[in-house]
Design a protein around this motif. Sequence first.
Motif, mmCIF file in Angstrom:
data_model
loop_
_atom_site.group_PDB
_atom_site.id
_atom_site.type_symbol
_atom_site.label_atom_id
_atom_site.label_comp_id
_atom_site.label_asym_id
_atom_site.label_seq_id
_atom_site.Cartn_x
_atom_site.Cartn_y
_atom_site.Cartn_z
ATOM 1 N N TYR A 3 43.295 52.500 -20.627
ATOM 2 C CA TYR A 3 44.750 52.578 -20.857
ATOM 3 C C TYR A 3 45.090 52.687 -22.346
ATOM 4 C CZ TYR A 3 44.933 51.089 -15.990
ATOM 5 O OH TYR A 3 44.769 51.009 -14.632
ATOM 6 N N PHE A 13 51.006 48.952 -10.883
ATOM 7 C CA PHE A 13 52.262 48.747 -11.600
ATOM 8 C C PHE A 13 52.778 50.076 -12.164
ATOM 9 C CE2 PHE A 13 54.514 45.902 -14.760
ATOM 10 C CZ PHE A 13 55.177 45.196 -13.776
ATOM 11 N N GLY A 45 37.851 47.486 -12.305
ATOM 12 C CA GLY A 45 37.911 46.317 -11.437
ATOM 13 C C GLY A 45 39.336 45.918 -11.117
ATOM 14 N N ARG A 96 40.142 47.172 -23.107
ATOM 15 C CA ARG A 96 41.215 46.347 -22.546
ATOM 16 C C ARG A 96 42.429 46.593 -23.434
ATOM 17 N NH1 ARG A 96 36.579 42.974 -20.987
ATOM 18 N NH2 ARG A 96 36.672 42.977 -18.727
ATOM 19 N N SER A 97 43.592 46.729 -22.828
ATOM 20 C CA SER A 97 44.776 47.077 -23.613
ATOM 21 C C SER A 97 45.922 46.121 -23.329
ATOM 22 C CB SER A 97 45.196 48.522 -23.284
ATOM 23 O OG SER A 97 46.493 48.770 -23.766
ATOM 24 N N GLY A 121 41.627 43.941 -12.452
ATOM 25 C CA GLY A 121 42.633 43.964 -13.520
ATOM 26 C C GLY A 121 43.136 45.389 -13.740
ATOM 27 N N SER A 129 38.152 51.657 -17.065
ATOM 28 C CA SER A 129 38.929 50.580 -17.690
ATOM 29 C C SER A 129 38.308 49.219 -17.393
ATOM 30 C CB SER A 129 40.357 50.652 -17.138
ATOM 31 O OG SER A 129 41.087 49.499 -17.461
ATOM 32 N N GLY A 130 38.573 48.266 -18.289
ATOM 33 C CA GLY A 130 38.083 46.898 -18.081
ATOM 34 C C GLY A 130 36.585 46.795 -18.310
ATOM 35 N N GLY A 131 35.925 45.892 -17.605
ATOM 36 C CA GLY A 131 34.475 45.699 -17.769
ATOM 37 C C GLY A 131 33.710 46.914 -17.277
ATOM 38 N N ARG A 162 45.405 46.439 -10.950
ATOM 39 C CA ARG A 162 46.742 45.839 -11.007
ATOM 40 C C ARG A 162 47.626 46.645 -11.961
ATOM 41 N NH1 ARG A 162 44.384 40.857 -9.944
ATOM 42 N NH2 ARG A 162 43.773 40.577 -12.102
ATOM 43 N N PHE A 168 49.323 48.025 -22.742
ATOM 44 C CA PHE A 168 49.619 48.578 -21.419
ATOM 45 C C PHE A 168 50.340 47.556 -20.534
ATOM 46 C CE2 PHE A 168 48.618 50.412 -17.197
ATOM 47 C CZ PHE A 168 49.055 51.712 -17.433
ATOM 48 N N ARG A 169 50.276 46.303 -20.935
ATOM 49 C CA ARG A 169 50.988 45.260 -20.186
ATOM 50 C C ARG A 169 52.476 45.231 -20.543
ATOM 51 N NH1 ARG A 169 47.442 41.477 -17.816
ATOM 52 N NH2 ARG A 169 45.280 41.813 -18.433
ATOM 53 N N ARG A 205 31.999 36.477 -12.552
ATOM 54 C CA ARG A 205 33.309 35.811 -12.725
ATOM 55 C C ARG A 205 33.481 34.749 -11.642
ATOM 56 N NH1 ARG A 205 37.765 40.254 -14.250
ATOM 57 N NH2 ARG A 205 37.061 41.113 -12.297
#
Length: 336
Positions: free
Chosen positions: A44, A114, A105, A75-76, A107, A12-14, A110, A79-80, A175
């Motif tokens: 996700y 959750f 990573g 990136r989703s 994000g 997931s993510g980068g 996190r 999912f948030r 970053r």
Amino acid sequence: MKKIERIGVLTSGGDSPGMNAAIRAVVRAGIHNGLEVFGIHQGYKGMIDNEIHRLKSRDVANILHRGGTFLKTARSSRFRTEEGRKQAYLNLKKHNIDALIIIGGDGSFRGADFFSQEYDIPVIGIPGTIDNDMYGTDYCIGYDTALNTVVDAVDKIRDTAGAHNRLFFIEVMGRDSGFLALRSGIATGAEAVLIPEAETHIDELKKYLNEDYSRKKSSGIIIVAEGDDAGGAYKIAELVKKDYKHYDDIRVTVLGHVQRGGSPSAFDRNLASYLGIHAVKGLLEGKTNVMVGIIHKTPAYTPIEQSTKHNKRVNPDLLNCITVLNAYENNLDFNL
Ligand code: ADP
């Protein structure tokens, strides 16, 4: 606690080089321990869209040496949302998946934290990011490969910088952390390294380039971390250019996504394999909501919450290395 028999794995993510090696290790370690392993495609997003397929040992053959991630990443935003996570949970239940391994990573972690608390699903994170900024591990998967990519590129730029009497500002990823910038700066003999963790003084940089450094050299490399407090490489180069007369030319190179790709280094393949195995081991030992990392060559499990909230700091001594390694007789002790 429910016995774990079926696990899901996703990236997931980068993306970062070595993610494939980690997936392979999770699949093979799962099979070794009598588990069924399911690959969730596109992070996700795929969990919500039910892009979930069983992975057998042969499915992960011939991916160890490849960059990217064969499960794809995404990136989703769904999912948030509560609704998105509920759909993801229902899909996991359809496949009777009892636990998850998330490669990504901070994000992604996190989100995992959750989700795990919301639906009581055991989760273990494997740190995969070229930024190397996760707390609870000495190294993240992909960092070593990216570092070598940066070094290779900077070496090439150094050749042309010398041939043309040029000063180059080279922007590297990371970053808001300066690990890639600092380590690549030491490895390439950069004249200065600007990172977010240390305040950048443009006036000091100009003074250094004008009064001291330029007396001894005709070309130069300044590495700029993309998250530097003074701005990116273009902005800093502009600020310096105004008063800088010693070089024929000032150029800027933003290395960009070349840093994310490529065949993973032997180090990253080893790290990914090791962490993949220990992620499965951790789940079977009843660990949950932790990131598996490596500290002093030993596997270490850190609560996910800590891995994302505590900023891993660069070693200030490494910044000092740049100053020391640029020492000339009678030069001043600049603090950039
Ligand atoms: P990285 O893992 O590279 O840091 P991102 O920060 O883009 O990547 O996060 C990846 C994905 O994780 C996001 O697109 C989102 O789906 C999920 N995510 C991140 N933070 C949260 C959160 N607070 N709640 C739910 N999902 C999250």
